[in-house]
Design a protein around this motif. Structure first.
Motif, PDB file in Angstrom:
ATOM      1  N   VAL A  74      23.812 -68.922 -43.308  1.00 41.70           N
ATOM      2  CA  VAL A  74      24.887 -68.125 -43.897  1.00 41.70           C
ATOM      3  C   VAL A  74      26.083 -69.035 -44.189  1.00 41.70           C
ATOM      4  O   VAL A  74      26.251 -70.075 -43.551  1.00 41.70           O
ATOM      5  CB  VAL A  74      25.322 -66.967 -42.967  1.00 41.70           C
ATOM      6  CG1 VAL A  74      24.226 -65.918 -42.857  1.00 41.70           C
ATOM      7  CG2 VAL A  74      25.711 -67.480 -41.584  1.00 41.70           C
TER       8      VAL A  74
ATOM      9  N   ASP B 124      26.880 -56.350 -42.333  1.00 43.12           N
ATOM     10  CA  ASP B 124      26.164 -56.868 -43.503  1.00 43.12           C
ATOM     11  C   ASP B 124      24.680 -57.085 -43.255  1.00 43.12           C
ATOM     12  O   ASP B 124      23.904 -57.085 -44.208  1.00 43.12           O
ATOM     13  CB  ASP B 124      26.782 -58.194 -43.963  1.00 43.12           C
ATOM     14  CG  ASP B 124      28.115 -57.997 -44.647  1.00 43.12           C
ATOM     15  OD1 ASP B 124      28.309 -58.543 -45.729  1.00 43.12           O
ATOM     16  OD2 ASP B 124      28.976 -57.288 -44.089  1.00 43.12           O
ATOM     17  N   THR B 125      24.289 -57.280 -42.007  1.00 43.75           N
ATOM     18  CA  THR B 125      22.905 -57.624 -41.699  1.00 43.75           C
ATOM     19  C   THR B 125      22.180 -56.495 -40.981  1.00 43.75           C
ATOM     20  O   THR B 125      21.227 -55.920 -41.497  1.00 43.75           O
ATOM     21  CB  THR B 125      22.854 -58.919 -40.869  1.00 43.75           C
ATOM     22  OG1 THR B 125      23.483 -59.980 -41.615  1.00 43.75           O
ATOM     23  CG2 THR B 125      21.423 -59.326 -40.556  1.00 43.75           C
TER      24      THR B 125
ATOM     25  N   TYR C 137      30.907 -66.035 -43.495  1.00 41.17           N
ATOM     26  CA  TYR C 137      30.178 -65.065 -42.676  1.00 41.17           C
ATOM     27  C   TYR C 137      30.660 -65.193 -41.234  1.00 41.17           C
ATOM     28  O   TYR C 137      30.500 -66.231 -40.603  1.00 41.17           O
ATOM     29  CB  TYR C 137      28.682 -65.339 -42.782  1.00 41.17           C
ATOM     30  CG  TYR C 137      27.766 -64.310 -42.141  1.00 41.17           C
ATOM     31  CD1 TYR C 137      27.038 -63.418 -42.921  1.00 41.17           C
ATOM     32  CD2 TYR C 137      27.594 -64.254 -40.762  1.00 41.17           C
ATOM     33  CE1 TYR C 137      26.179 -62.500 -42.359  1.00 41.17           C
ATOM     34  CE2 TYR C 137      26.746 -63.330 -40.176  1.00 41.17           C
ATOM     35  CZ  TYR C 137      26.027 -62.457 -40.985  1.00 41.17           C
ATOM     36  OH  TYR C 137      25.173 -61.545 -40.403  1.00 41.17           O
TER      37      TYR C 137
ATOM     38  N   ASP D 232      25.880 -66.814 -33.048  1.00 41.09           N
ATOM     39  CA  ASP D 232      24.537 -66.648 -33.592  1.00 41.09           C
ATOM     40  C   ASP D 232      23.551 -67.433 -32.738  1.00 41.09           C
ATOM     41  O   ASP D 232      23.774 -68.624 -32.471  1.00 41.09           O
ATOM     42  CB  ASP D 232      24.516 -67.158 -35.044  1.00 41.09           C
ATOM     43  CG  ASP D 232      23.213 -66.890 -35.762  1.00 41.09           C
ATOM     44  OD1 ASP D 232      22.756 -65.732 -35.714  1.00 41.09           O
ATOM     45  OD2 ASP D 232      22.660 -67.823 -36.365  1.00 41.09           O
TER      46      ASP D 232
ATOM     47  N   MET E 211      30.067 -59.488 -39.209  1.00 45.78           N
ATOM     48  CA  MET E 211      29.202 -59.304 -40.369  1.00 45.78           C
ATOM     49  C   MET E 211      27.732 -59.243 -39.978  1.00 45.78           C
ATOM     50  O   MET E 211      26.898 -58.722 -40.743  1.00 45.78           O
ATOM     51  CB  MET E 211      29.451 -60.409 -41.392  1.00 45.78           C
ATOM     52  CG  MET E 211      30.831 -60.347 -42.023  1.00 45.78           C
ATOM     53  SD  MET E 211      31.202 -61.751 -43.108  1.00 45.78           S
ATOM     54  CE  MET E 211      30.150 -61.368 -44.504  1.00 45.78           C
TER      55      MET E 211
ATOM     56  N   VAL F 207      31.045 -67.784 -36.250  1.00 46.31           N
ATOM     57  CA  VAL F 207      29.985 -66.794 -36.032  1.00 46.31           C
ATOM     58  C   VAL F 207      29.232 -67.101 -34.746  1.00 46.31           C
ATOM     59  O   VAL F 207      28.867 -68.250 -34.478  1.00 46.31           O
ATOM     60  CB  VAL F 207      29.008 -66.740 -37.229  1.00 46.31           C
ATOM     61  CG1 VAL F 207      28.291 -68.059 -37.440  1.00 46.31           C
ATOM     62  CG2 VAL F 207      28.006 -65.601 -37.067  1.00 46.31           C
TER      63      VAL F 207
END
Length: 337
Positions: A160, A172-173, A164, A209, A168, A207
């Motif tokens: 991403v 968004d996901t 991002y 992640d 999100m 982010v």
């Protein structure tokens, strides 16, 4: 009749839907376009050879009497105002997710639609149109695996961009999973929790992640979803429904199996548009057919609200580290037929 459609927003998804209507679907044509970048609208018009008028903004497009229905594919922050304008004009509207950027915005649309007295809005949740998810739904509804007890799922992207950020991963996901699980189970969520495993070295500073989102439904089904948006290897959607008497897995996308250089393997998709390309075709054809029949049957404004409320609770759970309640109001009878 040929449905005359106006498209608001000609970026990636707007351009793709315009191409879809022009080259792949039946019963409709795009006669109007608009975009904040007028050059982009002109580019789409020229590339597809459209006999379409380009308007200065979405409101001007909606007001034109020769536009029968509207596609809202502009950036999310504009969705609410354009959907409300279309409802006020008495026009059917297909709105890509999110329906609105807030639960209050979704409720405003629901209130306007109910005041209009008929369903005018379809939301762009495409997964219920995917053949694999349809197979999962059939397995659950037929009782083939018994009552569903758990769902294990994953939503993985290769990477991403810097823009991002952590929330999100929900808005968004995960938003697609939040919608499709409600549909699969015919159930509503009651709580959400988010935990963060060890961070990937490929995740930028803004982010967290990967993430693991855990949901509980009213019937007691437990769901865990791995959201991993820098997995590097491809775009990979997984879903396994564990029932009392069996397990049903989402089929892998069809791919050529190849033997070469002492290896046996299959390619993995890297682009989300390729993974669900047929589903996009089917959902938009369903919208066209619904408008022509005078009755929409696809994902409704209520689905948009449910996803927004659930998503807000998941973001709160990201921030608090706690199990957060999901308080969805009772669904009106208006959205039960």
């Amino acid at each position: 009749m040929t449905l005359k459609i106006g498209v608001i927003g000609t970026g990636a998804i707007g351009a793709d839907h315009t191409r879809r209507i022009t080259n792949a679907l039946t019963g409709a044509e795009v006669i109007a376009l608009t975009d904040v970048n007028q050059e982009q609208a002109e580019k789409v018009k020229k590339s597809l050879g459209l006999n379409a008028t380009i308007y200065k903004d979405g409101h001007e497009l909606i007001e034109k009497g020769d536009v029968d229905a509207v596609l809202v594919t502009s950036w999310g922050g504009t969705h609410e105002e354009y959907v409300l304008a279309a409802i006020k004009a008495g026009k059917y509207v297909f709105c890509e997710k999110p329906l609105a950027t807030t639960a209050r915005g979704c409720q405003n649309i629901i209130d306007a639609e109910m005041a209009a007295g008929k369903r005018l809005v379809q939301v762009g949740f495409m997964r219920p149109y995917d053949s694999g998810y349809k197979m999962l739904k059939q397995a659950i509804d037929s009782g083939a695996i018994g009552e569903p007890l758990m769902i294990h799922a994953a939503h993985r992207n290769p990477s991403v961009p810097e823009m991002y950020i952590t929330p999100m991963a929900i808005h968004d996901t995960l938003i697609h999973e939040l919608d499709v699980f409600r549909w699969l189970l015919d159930d509503e969520y009651v709580s959400a929790q988010v935990v963060f495993p060890r961070k990937s070295k490929y995740a930028h500073s803004k982010v967290a992640d990967p993430q693991i989102v855990m949901l509980e439904t009213k019937k007691g089904t437990r769901i865990d979803v791995e959201v991993f948006v820098n997995c590097q290897y491809g775009y990979d959607i997984q879903c396994s429904v564990v029932g009392e008497e069996g397990v049903a897995n989402l089929p892998e996308p069809q791919a050529l199996s190849m033997r070469k250089n002492a290896n046996l393997g299959q390619a993995i998709l890297t682009d989300w548009k390729d993974r669900f390309i047929e589903s996009y075709d089917v959902e938009l054809q369903d919208f066209i057919n619904g408008v022509q029949a005078g009755k929409l049957t696809g994902p409704s404004s209520w689905n948009g609200l449910a996803a927004a409320v659930s998503g807000d609770a998941c973001v709160k759970a990201q921030e608090s580290g706690l199990i957060e309640p999901i308080n969805l109001p009772n669904r009106p009878e208006f959205y039960r037929s």
